[in-house]
Design a protein around this motif. Structure first.
Motif, PDB file in Angstrom:
ATOM      1  N   SER A   1       0.825  -1.202   0.000  1.00 39.88           N
ATOM      2  CA  SER A   1       0.000   0.000   0.000  1.00 39.88           C
ATOM      3  C   SER A   1       0.861   1.254   0.000  1.00 39.88           C
TER       4      SER A   1
ATOM      5  N   SER B   1       2.016   1.781  -3.554  1.00 45.27           N
ATOM      6  CA  SER B   1       0.914   2.216  -4.392  1.00 45.27           C
ATOM      7  C   SER B   1       0.542   3.672  -4.132  1.00 45.27           C
ATOM      8  N   MET B   2       0.584   4.082  -2.873  1.00 46.76           N
ATOM      9  CA  MET B   2       0.268   5.479  -2.568  1.00 46.76           C
ATOM     10  C   MET B   2       1.330   6.410  -3.139  1.00 46.76           C
TER      11      MET B   2
ATOM     12  N   HIS C   1       0.811   6.678  -6.810  1.00 46.72           N
ATOM     13  CA  HIS C   1      -0.348   7.539  -7.035  1.00 46.72           C
ATOM     14  C   HIS C   1       0.067   9.011  -7.025  1.00 46.72           C
TER      15      HIS C   1
ATOM     16  N   VAL D   1      -5.375   3.488  -5.923  1.00 47.15           N
ATOM     17  CA  VAL D   1      -4.551   3.289  -4.729  1.00 47.15           C
ATOM     18  C   VAL D   1      -4.915   1.924  -4.150  1.00 47.15           C
TER      19      VAL D   1
ATOM     20  N   THR E   1     -10.341   3.643  -6.605  1.00 52.27           N
ATOM     21  CA  THR E   1     -10.114   4.947  -7.214  1.00 52.27           C
ATOM     22  C   THR E   1     -11.364   5.794  -7.014  1.00 52.27           C
TER      23      THR E   1
ATOM     24  N   ILE F   1      -7.526   9.104  -0.942  1.00 52.27           N
ATOM     25  CA  ILE F   1      -7.205   9.837  -2.164  1.00 52.27           C
ATOM     26  C   ILE F   1      -7.294  11.337  -1.936  1.00 52.27           C
TER      27      ILE F   1
END
Lengths: 250, 363
Positions: free
Chosen positions: B183, B186-187, B190, B234, B266, B354
């Motif tokens: 995570s 991924s963040m 993003h 994310v 998302t 987000i």
């Protein structure tokens, strides 16, 4: 040579507006990462390096050779280039000859600098990530490693500081040669013969001296003198960073 | 995929049992007891940290894990692919030039379906792992999969029939592996994609692409002017313990998870949160050593089971006694739907995460 050799002689200003003896902006931080024993982040202009140190810790069991146990700590240096560090995106192999030469230079110079005899049977691992490259790469790595080792609290005799110098650009008018250039960026490195020098402490004790290009013999002395002066200035900046960091605990 | 050895924790069966029972309470008591089940670890985030990349971001979590992502775009020659009706379009080229392509919406329409998955390349570097080790490859595959899932990104990389952008996303984990990094990576990806800018195109149609060298004129890949575009997905980790759902588990909490889900979500301005993909992740709890109950230990007056079948039945009977046994099986349907609901609902985890990352860009 379209770059600076043509216009340099007119105003004696380099492409990025510096004079011959000016360093680029040198910005450094230490203790950037909580998880590592020691860490640092160093920017020399657009060259950005992140260094983490782990250790001294017990080396891998049955490590290299398996001979008699050492009385000194072993130093391991790993250098990794991020894919986005250069102008073109390129994956650099870990076994790249240039990379392994850089890590060898670092290992040798740090072995002489650190009091490794205090940590027998152990390993100090230094990991350098190169995030952005724009000249003076080896010098930035040496400076970053020094800061990270200080942060890790590994005893050493003094700062090891490095910078680069280039032979003065020649043109028709200045055949006699001007002053050598200090702290090169990527473009200057590509067109001028240059050397990397690292000194220990405030004096003139040169610990690393690497030159890969050809230059006229009589120019070397001048380049070296400018380089050693540059190292002194780098030392002052690094010293300030360390002291600034120390104040937080006062 | 089996968890790598560095993610396994050195906790005794008694400790594991303790952590599990406190997490299974209502409300759950997490290791960091100030945190509720939906709370994420605090982080420090920066974006646009690298001058040489099209977009970049760095996130450091409170436990010291740190990731850096750089996005680099290069122009690449497209391979010519015959398309049905191509010859008809070529003959009608005179009419095509009449079309007004200035409008951004029109342009999006024109490039629709022309992107290819191979135009996005993600590589993950984890210190101490080789490039082809299972963990980096798996993480890279997960990130690529979620990024391409909506199919919108690749279409935006289309320049003309002959050229396209190739997007290289390099994900570096700067710290040693302290918790399951999915995570975090991924963040960071993003955030890096949100800041990614591509130079503005000056040439027209199928000419060799020529770009505006003014960086201020560049277009954002996920621009603010394109409100209707979905944000890059994310991935959030959610784990189940008993009937509780816990988001963003730490390494120790993962070691007692019944099941772990990686949910890629998302949001977009008009439709709110949306799930892009869900995957189960094999939790490290499956490999923890089971405790030996007193009844099966001869040193405490119990009787050692005579055969392995006997041992299995006895363990089965003792499964609720509080002696640690590694969890088996998957996740209940009700829990699965619970997680999905918590992620996509209005003001749910997806929107919260987000929005929080969006604010980094502005600040």
């Amino acid at each position: 040579m379209p770059l600076d050799t043509s216009t340099y002689s007119l105003a004696l200003l380099r492409l990025d507006g510096r004079r011959w003896n000016e360093l680029r902006r040198l910005h450094a931080q230490i203790s950037t990462q909580a998880a590592a024993d020691g860490s640092s982040y160093l920017e020399m202009g657009n060259t950005k390096v992140l260094c983490t140190v782990s250790g001294p810790h017990e080396g891998k069991a049955g490590g290299a050779g398996g001979g008699p146990r050492s009385t000194q700590a072993k130093i391991e240096v790993e250098i990794s280039f991020a894919g986005f560090s250069g102008v073109e995106r390129k994956k650099r192999q870990a076994k790249d000859k240039r990379t392994s030469e850089m890590s060898h230079t670092l290992t040798q110079s740090l072995a002489a600098l650190l009091l490794t005899h205090l940590y027998p049977h152990s390993t100090i691992t230094i990991h350098l990530s190169i995030l952005s490259q724009d000249g003076s790469l080896l010098a930035a790595c040496i400076n970053a490693a020094t800061l990270a080792l200080i942060d890790a609290g590994i005893p050493m005799t003094d700062y090891l500081c490095a910078c680069t110098t280039a032979a003065p650009p020649t043109s028709a008018e200045t055949e006699a040669g001007g002053d050598p250039l200090l702290d090169l960026n990527g473009q200057e490195e590509q067109e001028l013969p240059f050397l990397t020098v690292a000194t220990v402490g405030k004096g003139h004790a040169v610990s690393v001296l690497i030159m890969e290009s050809r230059v006229r013999m009589e120019k070397v002395e001048g380049m070296l003198a400018v380089g050693v002066e540059g190292c002194k200035r780098v030392r002052e900046i690094l010293d300030k960073v360390v002291k600034e960091h120390g104040k937080r605990f006062a | 995929m089996a968890p790598p050895p560095s993610l396994q924790v050195n906790l005794s069966p008694a400790e594991l049992s303790f952590i599990r029972s406190s997490l299974a309470q209502t409300p759950p008591i997490r290791l960091d007891h100030a945190k509720g089940p939906k709370d994420f670890r605090s982080m420090r985030a920066e974006c646009d940290v690298l001058p040489g990349a099209n977009g970049s971001a760095r996130i450091a979590l409170e436990d010291g894990t740190e990731a850096l992502v750089g996005v680099k775009a290069e122009v690449e020659k497209s391979q010519w692919r015959p398309v049905p009706g191509e010859s008809a379009r070529l003959t009608a080229a005179g009419e095509v030039t009449m079309l007004d392509v200035d409008d951004a919406a029109d342009k999006d329409e024109n490039t629709k379906g022309k992107g290819q998955n191979s135009w996005v390349e993600i590589s993950v570097e984890v210190p101490g792992f080789r490039d082809d080790d299972a963990l980096p490859v798996f993480l890279a595959a997960m990130l690529t999969e979620t990024l391409l899932a909506s199919g919108e990104l690749k279409d935006r990389l289309y320049i003309n029939n002959r050229f396209h952008w190739k997007l290289y996303v390099d994900v570096l984990l700067l710290s040693p592996l302290l918790s399951y990094p999915l995570s975090l990576l991924s963040m960071t990806t993003h955030l890096a994609l949100l800041t990614t800018r591509l130079p503005a195109l000056k040439s027209e149609k199928d000419e060799d692409p020529l770009f505006d060298d003014d960086w201020d004129a560049s277009v954002q890949l996920y621009g603010k002017e394109r409100q209707q575009i979905e944000k890059p997905p994310v991935i959030v980790l959610a784990m189940a313990v008993g009937s509780n759902i816990i988001f963003d588990p730490s390494k120790e909490e993962l070691a007692v998870a019944d099941a772990v889900l990686a949910v890629a979500c998302t949001t977009s301005a008009n439709s709110g949160g949306r799930i892009v993909s869900i995957r189960t992740v094999d939790p490290p709890s499956h490999l923890t050593p089971p405790g030996v109950p007193n009844a099966m230990n001869s040193a405490t007056g119990g009787k050692v089971p005579t055969s392995s079948a006997d041992a299995l039945t006895q363990r089965e009977l003792l499964s609720n006694s509080g002696v640690w046994t590694p969890p088996r099986g998957g996740m209940k349907r009700s829990l699965l739907s619970g997680i999905v609901k918590m992620v996509v609902e209005k003001g749910g985890v997806a929107e919260e995460v987000i929005e929080a990352l969006q604010r980094v860009e502005i600040g």
